[in-house]
Design a protein around this motif. Structure first.
Motif, PDB file in Angstrom:
ATOM      1  N   PRO A 208       0.645  -1.004  -0.152  1.00 43.59           N
ATOM      2  CA  PRO A 208       0.316   0.274  -0.204  1.00 43.59           C
ATOM      3  C   PRO A 208       0.377   1.341   0.017  1.00 43.59           C
ATOM      4  CG  PRO A 208      -1.060  -1.426   1.262  1.00 43.59           C
ATOM      5  CD  PRO A 208       0.815  -2.071   1.417  1.00 43.59           C
ATOM      6  N   LEU A 209       1.522   1.409   0.992  1.00 41.79           N
ATOM      7  CA  LEU A 209       3.270   2.503   0.734  1.00 41.79           C
ATOM      8  C   LEU A 209       3.698   2.889  -0.366  1.00 41.79           C
ATOM      9  CD1 LEU A 209       3.892   2.502   4.631  1.00 41.79           C
ATOM     10  CD2 LEU A 209       2.840   3.723   3.715  1.00 41.79           C
ATOM     11  N   LEU A 210       3.529   1.516  -1.350  1.00 42.35           N
ATOM     12  CA  LEU A 210       4.473   1.781  -2.568  1.00 42.35           C
ATOM     13  C   LEU A 210       3.506   1.776  -3.906  1.00 42.35           C
ATOM     14  CD1 LEU A 210       7.125  -1.477  -3.436  1.00 42.35           C
ATOM     15  CD2 LEU A 210       7.691   0.926  -3.412  1.00 42.35           C
ATOM     16  N   SER A 211       2.470   2.008  -3.393  1.00 37.01           N
ATOM     17  CA  SER A 211       0.943   2.692  -4.797  1.00 37.01           C
ATOM     18  C   SER A 211       1.365   3.818  -5.323  1.00 37.01           C
ATOM     19  CB  SER A 211      -0.802   2.430  -4.115  1.00 37.01           C
ATOM     20  OG  SER A 211      -0.764   3.259  -2.889  1.00 37.01           O
ATOM     21  N   PRO A 212       2.130   5.117  -4.803  1.00 31.62           N
ATOM     22  CA  PRO A 212       2.220   5.761  -5.756  1.00 31.62           C
ATOM     23  C   PRO A 212       3.133   5.850  -6.390  1.00 31.62           C
ATOM     24  CG  PRO A 212       1.980   6.444  -3.558  1.00 31.62           C
ATOM     25  CD  PRO A 212       2.109   5.113  -3.367  1.00 31.62           C
ATOM     26  N   THR A 213       4.334   4.844  -5.894  1.00 31.20           N
ATOM     27  CA  THR A 213       5.422   4.186  -6.459  1.00 31.20           C
ATOM     28  C   THR A 213       4.616   3.745  -8.568  1.00 31.20           C
ATOM     29  OG1 THR A 213       7.101   4.232  -5.678  1.00 31.20           O
ATOM     30  CG2 THR A 213       7.588   3.357  -7.590  1.00 31.20           C
ATOM     31  N   ALA A 214       3.820   2.276  -7.920  1.00 30.60           N
ATOM     32  CA  ALA A 214       3.399   1.512  -9.000  1.00 30.60           C
ATOM     33  C   ALA A 214       2.713   2.112  -9.787  1.00 30.60           C
ATOM     34  CB  ALA A 214       2.275   0.332  -8.086  1.00 30.60           C
ATOM     35  N   PHE A 215       1.637   3.438  -8.951  1.00 28.01           N
ATOM     36  CA  PHE A 215       0.818   4.356 -10.238  1.00 28.01           C
ATOM     37  C   PHE A 215       1.406   4.444 -11.093  1.00 28.01           C
ATOM     38  CE2 PHE A 215      -1.283   7.868 -11.114  1.00 28.01           C
ATOM     39  CZ  PHE A 215      -2.271   7.682 -11.960  1.00 28.01           C
ATOM     40  N   PHE A 216       2.832   5.738 -11.019  1.00 25.83           N
ATOM     41  CA  PHE A 216       3.300   6.227 -11.768  1.00 25.83           C
ATOM     42  C   PHE A 216       4.249   5.217 -12.517  1.00 25.83           C
ATOM     43  CE2 PHE A 216       8.462   6.836 -12.414  1.00 25.83           C
ATOM     44  CZ  PHE A 216       8.265   8.389 -13.264  1.00 25.83           C
ATOM     45  N   LEU A 217       4.650   4.017 -12.826  1.00 26.93           N
ATOM     46  CA  LEU A 217       5.518   3.074 -13.189  1.00 26.93           C
ATOM     47  C   LEU A 217       4.387   2.546 -14.753  1.00 26.93           C
ATOM     48  CD1 LEU A 217       7.834   1.088 -10.785  1.00 26.93           C
ATOM     49  CD2 LEU A 217       8.390   3.044 -12.772  1.00 26.93           C
ATOM     50  N   LEU A 218       3.493   2.050 -13.497  1.00 31.46           N
ATOM     51  CA  LEU A 218       1.960   2.135 -14.719  1.00 31.46           C
ATOM     52  C   LEU A 218       1.594   2.933 -15.929  1.00 31.46           C
ATOM     53  CD1 LEU A 218      -0.192  -0.190 -15.537  1.00 31.46           C
ATOM     54  CD2 LEU A 218      -1.688   1.522 -14.217  1.00 31.46           C
ATOM     55  N   VAL A 219       1.478   3.730 -15.452  1.00 31.45           N
ATOM     56  CA  VAL A 219       1.404   4.890 -16.535  1.00 31.45           C
ATOM     57  C   VAL A 219       3.634   4.862 -17.672  1.00 31.45           C
ATOM     58  CG1 VAL A 219       1.273   7.335 -17.127  1.00 31.45           C
ATOM     59  CG2 VAL A 219       0.485   6.500 -15.108  1.00 31.45           C
ATOM     60  N   ILE A 220       4.759   5.220 -16.598  1.00 31.13           N
ATOM     61  CA  ILE A 220       5.508   5.182 -17.486  1.00 31.13           C
ATOM     62  C   ILE A 220       5.288   4.022 -18.839  1.00 31.13           C
ATOM     63  CG2 ILE A 220       7.574   5.255 -17.250  1.00 31.13           C
ATOM     64  CD1 ILE A 220       6.502   7.710 -17.309  1.00 31.13           C
ATOM     65  N   ASN A 221       4.638   2.768 -17.968  1.00 35.39           N
ATOM     66  CA  ASN A 221       4.805   0.956 -19.283  1.00 35.39           C
ATOM     67  C   ASN A 221       4.150   1.410 -20.196  1.00 35.39           C
ATOM     68  OD1 ASN A 221       7.504  -0.974 -17.637  1.00 35.39           O
ATOM     69  ND2 ASN A 221       6.932   0.587 -16.475  1.00 35.39           N
ATOM     70  N   ILE A 222       2.936   1.740 -19.905  1.00 34.63           N
ATOM     71  CA  ILE A 222       2.249   1.699 -20.841  1.00 34.63           C
ATOM     72  C   ILE A 222       2.301   2.859 -22.281  1.00 34.63           C
ATOM     73  CG2 ILE A 222      -0.200   3.332 -21.515  1.00 34.63           C
ATOM     74  CD1 ILE A 222      -0.036   0.177 -19.649  1.00 34.63           C
ATOM     75  N   VAL A 223       3.233   3.991 -21.564  1.00 37.12           N
ATOM     76  CA  VAL A 223       3.095   4.728 -22.397  1.00 37.12           C
ATOM     77  C   VAL A 223       4.875   4.017 -23.295  1.00 37.12           C
ATOM     78  CG1 VAL A 223       5.035   6.898 -22.984  1.00 37.12           C
ATOM     79  CG2 VAL A 223       2.518   6.692 -21.301  1.00 37.12           C
ATOM     80  N   TYR A 224       5.668   3.140 -22.685  1.00 33.23           N
ATOM     81  CA  TYR A 224       7.469   2.623 -23.421  1.00 33.23           C
ATOM     82  C   TYR A 224       6.240   1.948 -23.885  1.00 33.23           C
ATOM     83  CZ  TYR A 224      10.565  -0.424 -22.848  1.00 33.23           C
ATOM     84  OH  TYR A 224      11.998  -1.753 -23.487  1.00 33.23           O
ATOM     85  N   ALA A 225       5.573   0.908 -23.715  1.00 28.32           N
ATOM     86  CA  ALA A 225       5.172   0.051 -24.541  1.00 28.32           C
ATOM     87  C   ALA A 225       4.701   0.329 -26.078  1.00 28.32           C
ATOM     88  CB  ALA A 225       3.771  -1.189 -23.978  1.00 28.32           C
ATOM     89  N   PHE A 226       3.964   1.529 -25.596  1.00 25.71           N
ATOM     90  CA  PHE A 226       3.385   2.198 -26.732  1.00 25.71           C
ATOM     91  C   PHE A 226       3.907   2.596 -27.650  1.00 25.71           C
ATOM     92  CE2 PHE A 226      -0.647   0.872 -25.568  1.00 25.71           C
ATOM     93  CZ  PHE A 226      -1.582   1.227 -26.713  1.00 25.71           C
ATOM     94  N   PHE A 227       4.953   3.489 -27.772  1.00 22.52           N
ATOM     95  CA  PHE A 227       6.467   4.469 -28.245  1.00 22.52           C
ATOM     96  C   PHE A 227       7.710   3.937 -28.356  1.00 22.52           C
ATOM     97  CE2 PHE A 227       2.861   7.500 -26.893  1.00 22.52           C
ATOM     98  CZ  PHE A 227       2.886   8.452 -27.810  1.00 22.52           C
ATOM     99  N   ASP A 228       8.125   3.641 -26.800  1.00 19.68           N
ATOM    100  CA  ASP A 228       9.440   3.016 -27.343  1.00 19.68           C
ATOM    101  C   ASP A 228       9.859   2.058 -27.729  1.00 19.68           C
ATOM    102  OD1 ASP A 228      10.048   6.016 -26.438  1.00 19.68           O
ATOM    103  OD2 ASP A 228      10.137   5.427 -24.178  1.00 19.68           O
ATOM    104  N   THR A 229       8.605   0.832 -27.824  1.00 21.90           N
ATOM    105  CA  THR A 229       9.497  -0.095 -28.059  1.00 21.90           C
ATOM    106  C   THR A 229       8.998  -1.103 -29.160  1.00 21.90           C
ATOM    107  OG1 THR A 229       6.774  -1.150 -27.804  1.00 21.90           O
ATOM    108  CG2 THR A 229       8.766  -1.398 -25.794  1.00 21.90           C
ATOM    109  N   PHE A 230       9.756   0.967 -30.699  1.00 22.65           N
ATOM    110  CA  PHE A 230       9.800   0.393 -31.636  1.00 22.65           C
ATOM    111  C   PHE A 230      10.682  -0.312 -32.198  1.00 22.65           C
ATOM    112  CE2 PHE A 230      11.697   2.665 -35.531  1.00 22.65           C
ATOM    113  CZ  PHE A 230      11.186   1.979 -36.536  1.00 22.65           C
TER     114      PHE A 230
END
Length: 293
Positions: A208-230
């Motif tokens: 639960p105390l990691l949830s802010p970090t996990a949410f931030f990484l979720l957003v970053i990883n979605i963007v990474y999968a859509f763009f940076d994996t070309f």
């Protein structure tokens, strides 16, 4: 009490944010505006003639079966990369947080993959899984697995997911480890005194105390999968076999630079941008509610 900064001059705040605003305007809004305008045009292969066609490029996209299929490919790929990357990174961070001897070496080895360029990561994994001569494909052959990602679409998807997850693990690991080390040890010790085991302490105190970090990484990883994996897709499979691993960002490149359909490629980039922005808004609107700050 909330601390507020008062500026004596009305123009000083604008001067302070001017460098950042200039970067955002030059590298985001200006290219986005150009892509939007170009999506309304039709050009020949050499760019010598341009014709305004309005929404015709977008209409052709929705009539293209291969483009619609790339939506499903991108959804599966993004989900696998984000979920697998976050899960493995969190597991490694928890293990690293408990290491006493050789902790610095262990953490350094886990951070190294982030220094590798995406195209290099794609080439490395392509060689390891090369049919007939790759180290991993040869080992799989000993167990009766006939690996050939050039012909098998499922194996090709597995290859690019593994490469993309391996490339991003270090980034996720650093944030998760920093988040774990920021949790007061007294809270974990108090839970242990109350009789909570390691598993229960993790899910009721640490996660639960990691949830802010996990949410931030979720957003970053979605963007990474859509763009940076070309670069990974281009180096490992080039969208094959057929177009079974042609995710949206790769199709933007293929149609624009290989098929020389500049208008259609620009229309695809606009659609991709809208999808990513919409996903980010949805995550902040609904997922963030479960985050405990």
């Amino acid at each position: 009490m909330e601390k507020r900064v008062l500026f004596r001059s009305h123009w000083l705040p604008w001067v302070l944010i001017a460098p950042q605003m200039a970067i955002v305007l030059a590298f985001f809004f200006w290219p986005a505006g150009q892509a939007l305008w170009q999506s309304l045009l039709q050009q020949d292969a050499f760019g010598t003639s341009t014709e305004f066609v309005g929404l015709e490029n977008f209409k052709r996209l929705w009539a293209d079966a291969s483009y619609l299929a790339s939506f499903k490919t991108t959804a599966v790929f993004s989900l696998l990369v984000a979920v697998s990357g976050l899960t493995i990174s969190l597991l490694l961070a928890v293990m690293a947080d408990r290491v006493v001897k050789g902790a610095s070496l262990y953490k350094t080895l886990l951070v190294w993959p982030y220094a590798v360029a995406p195209v290099v990561a794609g080439v490395l994994w392509m060689f390891m899984f090369a049919p007939g001569m790759g180290v991993v494909s040869h080992a799989l052959g000993l167990f009766g697995v006939d690996w050939n990602h050039l012909l098998n679409s499922g194996q090709a998807m597995t290859l690019i997911v593994l490469a993309a997850v391996w490339k991003q693990i270090s980034y996720n690991f650093l944030f998760f480890l920093a988040g774990l080390q920021a949790i007061p040890k007294s809270l974990i010790e108090a839970a242990a005194i109350d009789g909570a085991g390691p598993w229960k302490r993790f899910w009721t105190v640490q996660f639960p105390l990691l949830s802010p970090t996990a949410f931030f990484l979720l957003v970053i990883n979605i963007v990474y999968a859509f763009f940076d994996t070309f670069a990974i897709v281009d180096a490992a499979t080039q969208g094959g076999p057929g177009k079974d691993t042609a995710i949206l960002v790769y199709k933007v490149y293929y149609d624009g630079f290989k098929a020389l359909d500049m208008g259609g490629s620009a229309a695809q980039s606009v659609v991709l941008m809208v999808i990513v922005v919409a996903l980010t808004v949805v995550q902040f609107r609904f997922v963030e509610r479960k985050v405990q700050y």
